[in-house]
Scaffold this motif. Structure first.
Motif, PDB file in Angstrom:
ATOM      1  N   ALA A  48       0.831  -1.209   0.000  1.00 46.88           N
ATOM      2  CA  ALA A  48       0.000   0.000   0.000  1.00 46.88           C
ATOM      3  C   ALA A  48       0.867   1.262   0.000  1.00 46.88           C
ATOM      4  N   THR A  49       2.012   1.194   0.653  1.00 48.58           N
ATOM      5  CA  THR A  49       2.934   2.335   0.645  1.00 48.58           C
ATOM      6  C   THR A  49       3.520   2.538  -0.744  1.00 48.58           C
ATOM      7  N   LEU A  50       3.879   1.452  -1.409  1.00 47.55           N
ATOM      8  CA  LEU A  50       4.351   1.565  -2.798  1.00 47.55           C
ATOM      9  C   LEU A  50       3.270   2.172  -3.680  1.00 47.55           C
ATOM     10  N   ALA A  88       8.839  -0.636   9.936  1.00 49.31           N
ATOM     11  CA  ALA A  88       9.833  -1.135   8.978  1.00 49.31           C
ATOM     12  C   ALA A  88       9.181  -1.509   7.650  1.00 49.31           C
ATOM     13  N   SER A  89       7.980  -2.058   7.696  1.00 46.31           N
ATOM     14  CA  SER A  89       7.269  -2.429   6.467  1.00 46.31           C
ATOM     15  C   SER A  89       6.989  -1.200   5.615  1.00 46.31           C
ATOM     16  N   ILE A  90       6.578  -0.123   6.289  1.00 45.90           N
ATOM     17  CA  ILE A  90       6.234   1.110   5.582  1.00 45.90           C
ATOM     18  C   ILE A  90       7.485   1.873   5.158  1.00 45.90           C
ATOM     19  N   GLU A 122      11.378  14.270   4.060  1.00 46.58           N
ATOM     20  CA  GLU A 122      10.191  14.854   4.693  1.00 46.58           C
ATOM     21  C   GLU A 122       9.005  13.899   4.641  1.00 46.58           C
ATOM     22  N   MET A 123       8.763  13.304   3.481  1.00 48.97           N
ATOM     23  CA  MET A 123       7.658  12.363   3.355  1.00 48.97           C
ATOM     24  C   MET A 123       7.936  11.088   4.150  1.00 48.97           C
ATOM     25  N   LEU A 124       9.197  10.682   4.220  1.00 46.75           N
ATOM     26  CA  LEU A 124       9.548   9.503   5.009  1.00 46.75           C
ATOM     27  C   LEU A 124       9.184   9.713   6.480  1.00 46.75           C
ATOM     28  N   GLU A 125       9.421  10.919   6.986  1.00 41.76           N
ATOM     29  CA  GLU A 125       9.067  11.214   8.371  1.00 41.76           C
ATOM     30  C   GLU A 125       7.558  11.166   8.580  1.00 41.76           C
ATOM     31  N   LYS A 126       6.817  11.657   7.607  1.00 38.35           N
ATOM     32  CA  LYS A 126       5.355  11.629   7.724  1.00 38.35           C
ATOM     33  C   LYS A 126       4.830  10.190   7.682  1.00 38.35           C
ATOM     34  N   LEU A 127       5.390   9.387   6.816  1.00 42.27           N
ATOM     35  CA  LEU A 127       4.993   7.977   6.762  1.00 42.27           C
ATOM     36  C   LEU A 127       5.375   7.253   8.046  1.00 42.27           C
ATOM     37  N   THR A 128       6.477   7.656   8.647  1.00 42.55           N
ATOM     38  CA  THR A 128       6.884   7.080   9.924  1.00 42.55           C
ATOM     39  C   THR A 128       5.887   7.452  11.025  1.00 42.55           C
ATOM     40  N   GLY A 129       5.435   8.705  11.016  1.00 44.60           N
ATOM     41  CA  GLY A 129       4.416   9.124  11.971  1.00 44.60           C
ATOM     42  C   GLY A 129       3.135   8.332  11.805  1.00 44.60           C
ATOM     43  N   ALA A 186       2.967   5.279  10.568  1.00 46.12           N
ATOM     44  CA  ALA A 186       3.257   3.913  10.996  1.00 46.12           C
ATOM     45  C   ALA A 186       3.241   3.783  12.516  1.00 46.12           C
ATOM     46  N   GLU A 187       3.826   4.750  13.214  1.00 45.89           N
ATOM     47  CA  GLU A 187       3.895   4.671  14.671  1.00 45.89           C
ATOM     48  C   GLU A 187       2.505   4.728  15.291  1.00 45.89           C
ATOM     49  N   ASN A 188       1.650   5.591  14.769  1.00 44.66           N
ATOM     50  CA  ASN A 188       0.292   5.690  15.296  1.00 44.66           C
ATOM     51  C   ASN A 188      -0.563   4.487  14.884  1.00 44.66           C
ATOM     52  N   PHE A 189      -0.318   3.964  13.680  1.00 47.03           N
ATOM     53  CA  PHE A 189      -0.985   2.735  13.250  1.00 47.03           C
ATOM     54  C   PHE A 189      -0.633   1.600  14.216  1.00 47.03           C
ATOM     55  N   GLY A 190       0.666   1.457  14.515  1.00 48.45           N
ATOM     56  CA  GLY A 190       1.108   0.396  15.414  1.00 48.45           C
ATOM     57  C   GLY A 190       0.510   0.527  16.803  1.00 48.45           C
ATOM     58  N   LEU A 191       0.398   1.764  17.301  1.00 48.44           N
ATOM     59  CA  LEU A 191      -0.181   1.982  18.622  1.00 48.44           C
ATOM     60  C   LEU A 191      -1.649   1.586  18.628  1.00 48.44           C
TER      61      LEU A 191
END
Length: 295
Positions: free
Chosen positions: A54-56, A188-190, A202-209, A211-216
């Protein structure tokens, strides 16, 4: 969008590729290959590889060359479940409604099947180079997965989780455990998909945010389902966290506040994607669905 249809299509794609890539059961030693396939095909939503794909999609990167990489994420997840179920860890008898690997094949074979899945995963992550994938990007993506699955992620979370049993811990410690044990492999998947797509920092940081909230949200929902879930739909007995005296979000915050926190985390996750076009709709829908699941 119809997220159920999207999930089904992507999961079918992953399952077909897993069936192609995993050793056939007739190959010797048969018990090893049987045990590997048994756990991989025992069910599961394929959520980590689906998030990768989905990220791709969101970044408009063709996914076909990276299907083996996506499958590798599922193999790493499956190995972690096999080892997590062992008597020395959570000592679970059922996983997805079936006997756990060590109950089916014995502890030694379960451990070796997990080891084999983990090591084979790294071979699969390298394989897209045969279809022209950039070796530099592959190396950077594998580095992301190594962190998420290892000493900066899942393994650390497992250790902290074991150490926290029968102890009083604070909310910060609980979040640290789950950020590593559960969230790190989602991230890591994202992030690995973003790296392969040549995502800017910049976009990598947003995707990380995201991912972190998704995981929580995922982990809080897991904890909630252990309290109020249906055993038949869960595929394993509920109440195991309380039985093992584990600190969870409901035990720390109460059920109602935990449900609120899960919803808040989903909305935060979606906000991180606000600049992405319609191609990111599957990521948005996956986040919203994670708190509505029943297993």
């Amino acid at each position: 969008m119809n997220i159920d249809l999207y999930l089904k299509e992507k999961a079918n794609l992953i399952n077909q590729e897993l069936d192609r890539l995993l050793p056939e059961v007739e190959l010797k030693p048969q018990v090893l290959h049987q045990a590997m396939r048994y756990s991989v095909f025992a069910g599961g939503k394929r959520l980590r590889p689906v998030l990768f794909l989905a990220t791709l999609d969101a970044l408009e990167e063709p996914s076909e060359p990276y299907l083996p990489f996506a499958c590798a994420l599922e193999l790493i997840h499956t190995y972690s479940l096999i080892h997590d179920d062992l008597p020395a860890m959570d000592n679970d008898d059922l996983r997805r409604g079936l006997p756990t690997s060590h109950k089916k094949f014995g502890e030694a074979q379960a451990i070796l099947a997990g080891d084999a899945l983990l090591t084979y995963a790294f071979k699969l992550m390298v394989s897209p180079k045969e279809k022209g994938a950039s070796p530099e990007k592959l190396l950077a993506a594998i580095d992301e997965v190594t962190d998420g699955a290892g000493l900066k992620g899942m393994i650390v979370g497992q250790v902290l989780d074991i150490q926290a049993e029968n102890k009083e811990i604070g909310l910060d410690e609980l979040q640290t455990i789950h950020r590593n044990k559960t969230g790190a492999l989602f991230a890591a998947s994202i992030r690995s998909a973003a790296v392969l797509a040549g995502c800017n920092p910049e976009m990598l940081e947003k995707l990380t945010g995201y991912a972190e909230n998704f995981g929580l949200a995922f982990q809080i929902t897991d904890d909630i389902l252990d309290v109020i879930g249906d055993t038949a739909k869960m595929g394993k007995p509920t109440g195991s966290d309380q039985e093992q005296k584990k600190i969870t979000y409901p035990s720390f915050l109460g059920l109602e506040r935990s449900q609120e926190l899960a919803r808040e985390s989903v909305e935060k996750a979606v906000q991180y994607l606000i600049e992405l076009p319609a191609g990111a709709d599957p990521l948005r829908a996956l986040a919203r669905q994670v708190i509505d699941r029943e297993n």
